[in-house]
Design an enzyme around this catalytic site. Structure first.
Site, mmCIF file in Angstrom:
data_model
loop_
_atom_site.group_PDB
_atom_site.id
_atom_site.type_symbol
_atom_site.label_atom_id
_atom_site.label_comp_id
_atom_site.label_asym_id
_atom_site.label_seq_id
_atom_site.Cartn_x
_atom_site.Cartn_y
_atom_site.Cartn_z
ATOM 1 C CE LYS A 7 -1.829 1.762 4.079
ATOM 2 N NZ LYS A 7 -1.567 3.201 4.185
ATOM 3 C CG ASN A 8 2.361 2.721 3.614
ATOM 4 O OD1 ASN A 8 1.176 3.002 3.418
ATOM 5 N ND2 ASN A 8 2.860 2.519 4.828
ATOM 6 C CB CYS B 83 -4.399 5.925 11.226
ATOM 7 S SG CYS B 83 -4.845 4.618 10.081
ATOM 8 N NE ARG C 219 0.403 10.038 11.005
ATOM 9 C CZ ARG C 219 -0.064 9.045 10.248
ATOM 10 N NH1 ARG C 219 -1.293 8.626 10.372
ATOM 11 N NH2 ARG C 219 0.716 8.461 9.356
ATOM 12 C CG ASP D 6 2.261 1.032 9.652
ATOM 13 O OD1 ASP D 6 1.961 1.851 10.535
ATOM 14 O OD2 ASP D 6 2.395 1.346 8.447
ATOM 15 N NE ARG E 223 -7.028 4.593 5.315
ATOM 16 C CZ ARG E 223 -6.083 4.767 6.237
ATOM 17 N NH1 ARG E 223 -6.377 4.772 7.501
ATOM 18 N NH2 ARG E 223 -4.817 4.953 5.878
HETATM 19 C C1 UD1 Z 1 4.322 6.452 6.921
HETATM 20 C C2 UD1 Z 1 3.324 5.377 6.614
HETATM 21 C C3 UD1 Z 1 2.729 4.808 7.884
HETATM 22 C C4 UD1 Z 1 3.836 4.371 8.835
HETATM 23 C C5 UD1 Z 1 4.845 5.493 9.049
HETATM 24 C C6 UD1 Z 1 6.050 5.065 9.890
HETATM 25 C C7 UD1 Z 1 2.329 5.951 4.482
HETATM 26 C C8 UD1 Z 1 1.108 6.420 3.749
HETATM 27 N N1 UD1 Z 1 2.247 5.930 5.804
HETATM 28 O O1 UD1 Z 1 3.593 7.505 7.548
HETATM 29 O O2 UD1 Z 1 1.919 3.696 7.528
HETATM 30 O O3 UD1 Z 1 3.248 4.047 10.080
HETATM 31 O O4 UD1 Z 1 5.340 5.948 7.787
HETATM 32 O O5 UD1 Z 1 6.634 3.924 9.358
HETATM 33 O O6 UD1 Z 1 3.323 5.592 3.889
HETATM 34 N N2 UD1 Z 1 6.985 13.447 12.232
HETATM 35 C C9 UD1 Z 1 7.201 14.739 12.698
HETATM 36 N N3 UD1 Z 1 7.283 15.748 11.776
HETATM 37 C C10 UD1 Z 1 7.156 15.529 10.445
HETATM 38 C C11 UD1 Z 1 6.937 14.204 9.990
HETATM 39 C C12 UD1 Z 1 6.847 13.192 10.906
HETATM 40 O O7 UD1 Z 1 7.324 14.971 13.897
HETATM 41 O O8 UD1 Z 1 7.247 16.473 9.667
HETATM 42 C C13 UD1 Z 1 6.863 12.350 13.204
HETATM 43 C C14 UD1 Z 1 5.447 11.769 13.207
HETATM 44 O O9 UD1 Z 1 4.586 12.542 14.024
HETATM 45 C C15 UD1 Z 1 5.683 10.397 13.746
HETATM 46 C C16 UD1 Z 1 7.047 10.034 13.176
HETATM 47 O O10 UD1 Z 1 7.663 11.257 12.791
HETATM 48 O O11 UD1 Z 1 5.751 10.440 15.153
HETATM 49 C C17 UD1 Z 1 6.985 9.099 11.983
HETATM 50 O O12 UD1 Z 1 6.196 9.668 10.979
HETATM 51 P P1 UD1 Z 1 6.471 9.414 9.435
HETATM 52 O O13 UD1 Z 1 7.613 8.468 9.243
HETATM 53 O O14 UD1 Z 1 6.514 10.730 8.757
HETATM 54 O O15 UD1 Z 1 5.143 8.678 9.011
HETATM 55 P P2 UD1 Z 1 4.267 8.935 7.744
HETATM 56 O O16 UD1 Z 1 5.113 9.253 6.570
HETATM 57 O O17 UD1 Z 1 3.143 9.857 8.096
#
Ligand code: UD1
Length: 425
Positions: free
Chosen positions: A29-30, A123, A128, A313, A404
């Protein structure tokens, strides 16, 4: 290409059915979502082969179509042609439907030198923020403005830079990488996410002419090119989270299942934990066979962290398995700050789960059927695993969350011998 599951649907699951047979994995998916976003950078269409038939893909297709792309299901995948994209303004109503809408920002900034997007949905698993994404755009020469509803990014030109991410965020790495592939000069991204899905997007972009070194490691070196050319087909990596979900479901319920289409190298951490548990694993190329041997055992200590550590995940699914195991499991969640909604629901099955500030402690016990509600994608899968392992009948509401990310969940598990019926209220 509409993934048909009513928002109001529930599953009625009769537990304690041994799972046996072969389960064929979908593609990740991702990765599929991120490749769809990255295709905005590419002139000429892309065929995403075996793109999973999940509602997140439908929702992202709707966003892309709204801004001028052509997206259609073909017999062997999803065809996306973004040549006609005319707008880099992403409307609120669509952004709030899925997190991955944020992954369009980098490609749109690269292509239009401007993008305006609403804060993404996804989710509810904790705060986030998107500061790392925005910091990356700034370092590449963009101006970033925001209010409580939208973010506006403008760049008269994008220029390569040295960028050290505060945290190896998957989404921020994708956005910075996509923005940098057509920036002038070299970009070095330190502390990049090394997830297989990030490497997949780098492989896709490289197929289209990008120059990216180090994908799949914590340092990316990107040499900007002027244009990327499509007309290519790309097959995303296998879905390692679906793979882990199935293995944990089988361990929880008992059974003998061959999971086909896997990439065992991408879920080493889970496989190691399963090897210490009440099952035998056989790995033969892309097939992981699990044969359980009595009741699952507690997992002792598990810590989620960025790849290659244990994936966040799979946290809720492992917790569901642990809830029915013999012994204790302590899960420390280091990626998201409140990925614990599922725990309240697991208690309805009689699970002994305590939520701590940074994780959960579980003492395995016998579970009994219950009425529960899925509140997010992976948490929803966890509730289905608990229901399959519980004595008696359960109802899981809110199964649109599961659609989803898991294509044909009910059909694929029923083919293994589970008893899952979809009921409309
Ligand atoms: C992606 C995946 C999700 C997975 C996650 C971590 C998709 C669509 N989603 O989500 O399934 O659980 O990676 O493997 O691919 N953070 C910040 N600031 C930012 C960005 C992130 O503080 O600008 C923090 C987030 O709040 C979180 C952590 O970093 O605590 C990890 O987030 P991130 O790796 O960015 O996850 P996603 O890309 O949203």
């Amino acid at each position: 290409m509409i993934c048909e599951i009513s928002f109001m649907s529930s599953y009625e699951i009769r537990g304690k059915k041994r799972l046996e047979g072969e389960y064929v994995l979908q593609r990740a998916k991702n990765s599929a979502l991120a490749v769809m976003c990255a295709s905005v950078l590419v002139k000429g269409g892309t065929l995403i082969k075996d793109c999973p038939d999940i509602s997140d893909v439908d929702n992202l297709s709707a966003i892309l179509t709204r801004i001028g792309a052509v997206v259609r299901r073909t017999g062997d995948g999803l065809y996306v042609n973004t040549d006609g994209v005319y707008s880099s303004y992403l409307p609120e109503d669509l952004c709030e439907k899925l997190r991955a809408s944020l992954f369009l920002a980098g490609p749109l900034v690269a292509r239009f030198k401007a993008a305006s997007f609403a804060y993404p949905g996804g989710c509810s698993i904790g705060a986030r923020p998107i500061d790392i994404h925005l910091d990356g755009f700034s370092k590449l020469g963009a101006e970033v403005g925001k209010n409580e509803k939208r973010v506006n990014v403008f760049a008269s030109s994008t220029i390569g830079a040295k960028i050290k991410l505060r945290y190896p965020s998957v989404g921020a790495t994708l956005n910075v990488m996509c923005c940098a592939v057509t920036a002038k000069g070299e970009t070095v991204v330190e502390n990049a996410a090394a997830e297989p899905e990030v490497k997949d997007v780098a492989d896709y972009l490289s197929l289209c002419g990008a120059k990216i070194k180090g994908a799949g490691t914590s340092v990316l070196i990107i040499d900007g090119v002027e244009k990327l050319y499509g007309g290519k087909s790309f097959t995303p990596v296998p879905d390692r989270i679906e793979c882990g979900s199935v293995l944990l479901a089988v361990l929880a319920t008992g059974g003998e299942v061959a999971v086909r289409g896997a990439n065992p190298a991408n879920i080493c951490n889970l496989l190691q934990k399963l090897r210490d548990n009440a099952c035998k694993l056989h790995i033969n190329n892309d097939i992981i066979s699990i044969i359980t041997n009595g009741r699952a055992k507690g997992f002792e200590k598990v810590v989620t962290a960025p790849y290659p550590a244990f994936p966040t995940d799979l946290h809720p699914q492992l917790a569901a398995c642990a809830a029915t195991a013999a012994g204790r499991t302590e899960i420390t969640e280091t990626v998201f700050d409140s990925r614990f909604n599922y725990a309240r629901q697991l208690k309805r099955f009689g699970a002994d789960v305590t939520v701590n500030p940074n994780g959960v402690t579980i003492n395995g016990t016998d579970l009994t059927g219950a009425n529960v509600k899925a509140e997010d994608l992976r948490g929803g899968m966890a509730l289905c695993i608990a229901a399959m392992a519980a004595e008696g009948v359960s109802t899981v509401e809110g199964v649109s969350h599961i659609a989803r990310g898991y294509a044909s969940f009910k059909e694929k598990f029923n083919a293994l011998g589970a008893s899952i019926a979809e009921i409309d209220p």
